[in-house]
Scaffold this active site. Sequence first.
Site, PDB file in Angstrom:
ATOM      1  N   ASP A  52      86.829  32.473  25.291  1.00  0.00           N
ATOM      2  CA  ASP A  52      86.472  33.773  24.969  1.00  0.00           C
ATOM      3  C   ASP A  52      86.671  34.154  23.180  1.00  0.00           C
ATOM      4  OD1 ASP A  52      84.383  35.532  28.082  1.00  0.00           O
ATOM      5  OD2 ASP A  52      85.925  32.938  27.768  1.00  0.00           O
ATOM      6  N   ASP A  69      56.512  43.439  13.062  1.00  0.00           N
ATOM      7  CA  ASP A  69      57.204  43.404  11.610  1.00  0.00           C
ATOM      8  C   ASP A  69      58.162  44.077  11.114  1.00  0.00           C
ATOM      9  OD1 ASP A  69      55.080  45.849  10.744  1.00  0.00           O
ATOM     10  OD2 ASP A  69      56.193  45.840  11.778  1.00  0.00           O
ATOM     11  N   HIS A  84      77.075  34.471  28.686  1.00  0.00           N
ATOM     12  CA  HIS A  84      76.206  35.045  27.352  1.00  0.00           C
ATOM     13  C   HIS A  84      76.144  34.091  26.971  1.00  0.00           C
ATOM     14  CE1 HIS A  84      77.582  39.457  27.318  1.00  0.00           C
ATOM     15  NE2 HIS A  84      79.098  38.500  28.571  1.00  0.00           N
ATOM     16  N   SER A 132      59.312  45.921  10.274  1.00  0.00           N
ATOM     17  CA  SER A 132      59.697  47.625   9.915  1.00  0.00           C
ATOM     18  C   SER A 132      60.427  49.010   9.958  1.00  0.00           C
ATOM     19  CB  SER A 132      58.156  48.051   9.387  1.00  0.00           C
ATOM     20  OG  SER A 132      57.141  48.290  10.625  1.00  0.00           O
ATOM     21  N   HIS A 178      86.466  33.328  30.227  1.00  0.00           N
ATOM     22  CA  HIS A 178      85.594  35.093  31.249  1.00  0.00           C
ATOM     23  C   HIS A 178      86.061  36.431  31.907  1.00  0.00           C
ATOM     24  CE1 HIS A 178      81.938  35.810  33.220  1.00  0.00           C
ATOM     25  NE2 HIS A 178      82.134  35.440  34.520  1.00  0.00           N
TER      26      HIS A 178
END
Lengths: 154, 717
Positions: free
Chosen positions: B178, B649, B240, B651, B471
């Site tokens: 990992d 969007d 993951h 924002s 893991h």
Amino acid sequence: WQNDSVQKKIRSAFDVFDHEQNQTVDVREIGTIIRSLGRFPTEAELHDVIAEIEEEEPAGFIRFEKFLPTMSRILMENKLRPVPEDLLLQAFEVLDQQKKGHLDPEELSRYLTQEGDPFSQEEMEEMLSAALDPEKNLIFYRDFVSMMTADEPW
Amino acid sequence: MGCGTSVAIENQGRPSEVAMKAAILIQRWYRRYVARLEMRRRYTWNIFQSIEYAGEQDQLQLSSFFSFMLDNFTQLNGNGPDLISHLLDSAVDPVVDEVRQSKYEQIVVPESYSGPRLSFPLSVTDTNVLLSAFKEQQTLHAKYVLQLLHETQKFLKQMPNVIYLSSSYAKEITICGDLHGRLDDLLLIFYKNGLPSAENPYIFNGDFVDRGKKSIEIIIILFAFLLLYPDHMHLNRGNHEDHIMNLRYGFTKEVMQKYKTHGREILQLLQDVFSLLPIATIIDNKVLIVHGGISDKTDLEFLASVERQKVKSALRLPKCSLDHSEVRTSSRSSSRKSGRVRLNSPCSAGRMSHKKKKCRLTKQNSSSSSSSSSSTSSVATPRRPPPSPRLPSPTEMLQVPFLDSIVSLALPEPPREELEWRQIVDVLWSDPKIQNGCSPNSFRGGGCYFGPDVTQNLLKKHGLCLLIRSHECKQEGYELCHNGQVITIFSASNYYEEGSNRGAYIKLGPELIPRFFQYQVSRSTRKLTLQQRVSVAESSALKALQEKLFTHRSELMAFFQQYDINNTGRISINEWAQVLDTVLRLDLPWRTLRPRLVRLASDGNVEYESCFENISAGQPLPQVTPNFAETLYRYRTDLEIIFNIIDKDHSGQISIEEFRQTWKLFSAHLGVDVDDQAIVDMARNIDFNKDGSIDFNEFLEAFRVVHKLDMKEQQQG
């Protein structure tokens, strides 16, 4: 002491190492558990305890139901007694015959890896990394004792 | 140097008896000291894992929330903002590859862009450029990311599920575990071990993303090398590599933050790419390498035949036949393992919460609970939340419409899909355990704990000699078990906290004897002693735990006060531990932790309010009841994710109405009773410029908890 609170204390310490939550711990953790409960077994005493609580066919793990009564007895009867802190300081002083206030790492290593319940190389290195003053290459054991004896309430 | 002779030696070099006794005494003390440290280290570990686990349970809240929203679609129609349409992103256009390719080529990279530029097919220049750029904290432009992902997708399509390699007499193969977004670790591995090349082959065993902050950079580097050296670079899928996990564990957020315009597109493409990653690698028909582990149902031949790209996420049940109303039960042991997701049905996830909310999914066929629900092994202390006893009914589905290319409910499919799903989930999620047997660790039966006998059987069946998996975080970066037949290899050092663990990799030559190499990324050059390492990690874990206490304060206090009949402010240690168990469900040894969390009065009882002393709200929340505040604190990560989805969007703003609707739905789903007016008032308070929209980053800032000790240090320092 209430027996109940002793049992719960033992349980709690045991649980920290019970990874699969099935009331067993790896036998190699028993020493850590016993020590963290405030006891000071020698290696020989530790082996005796393990022999007493092991499975008939030793399988690498210890079950709580066997650990509990033995550990309760040890606590209630004050076995594997803690060594008082002042004795620890005296022990270092014994090795420091010239009363310099410090010890030589080579010397200390020789003792601790060859006498008594000898340290492994790894244990010795780990101790030195904590105890050695790197600039002077000496062990100021008074400070080291303070560190080791700084206590937590259990 | 010290004096030559040992001062306590008397005759012929034998130390005196006194000196020997002194040695023994020192040894006993030292071992006790180390044992105490080990105890602290271990419970620190438990805290981290426990919270990690609990976090993954929360993850299911989110997934089930989305499906809940789907079900309640009609309620929203014509009633405020169409949240579902927000979530139901348009599916990735089923355009032909060439069209998509040219679309990416047409993306214009501004002149001012000073980052790396890639040209396909990739060459060593490209990978070098990427490595230097990332060392300089640069970001790769979205155009190149999309192109890279597109090429990777094309490449992976032709790969089988299981890759067979043969070791060569000239070189060793390096196997890494990992990485979790830790670029420093990857760079350190490359520095110590060399870059991937024809002479230096690598296998990366999954979990490249999430948690760390440089997941996209890691992916880019790994994929670039994959395309460059397709025969010498191999990637296995981890648990993951899953878009639902990414929503929770930071990868989605990282991508959206770094790529404001093209983030969604990148994530959609990644979803495909992840599901195309191979599941397993086998070297010389002897060494099996998978991310998680195996189960007693694992069958390598079947695994080789599944359609892996259909399993987009482990948290999505495959759609079963509508007629298939059989409900399976699975035996379970309540195992507390590091961060394993309860692959639970949405409804069960709901039931697991101690809030006892009603299950909202109306379609499910609830059948009789299995009487095996409460595990026999937890009779003494039922610390795990009582598992939902049944597997989900076939019509329950988890979908994340937002990133999902498959939007609608599909036609019923045969159970084979579920078997395929199970095979893959087992391999990606399982963990080894010490004792024999194979116990499913989830309520859907996905992912297991497999014992030495299971390993032995599988290895024997396929003529293998070794299983390498990842893991699980290990303190030394690797660990052997099952009589050396299973190796865990983990390559993200300092995973939980600075100094918490080393990372490691394996080198394997033709004789197939593994050699281990460890490392640790360090912020400071000074080596920490064991004591210091333990203290740092412990302090971090305790803070995380205190936060948990804080976000459950009202509930905890209510329970404490029930025990405190005479209003003394004190209750017994037992009672205190019991309450924490009940409310937090974190499965920790509370009695052992007690000295770190709460004060003891002189009569041996616990002063329960001292639990909350060191932690408080970051900012006073305007006009909110404590209960509400806590709920928001607890779910702030989920809220953030939802906001990010709504804010199409990018924002940073959403309308008060959207916010209100979302919260209303979410809290209804959680079963939390929250005054509608309270949320509106609070939102209005936060809308400082009164334009009807909230800057939700500011809003979320309000839900940080502060540690008083830190603040004190900051004020003094």
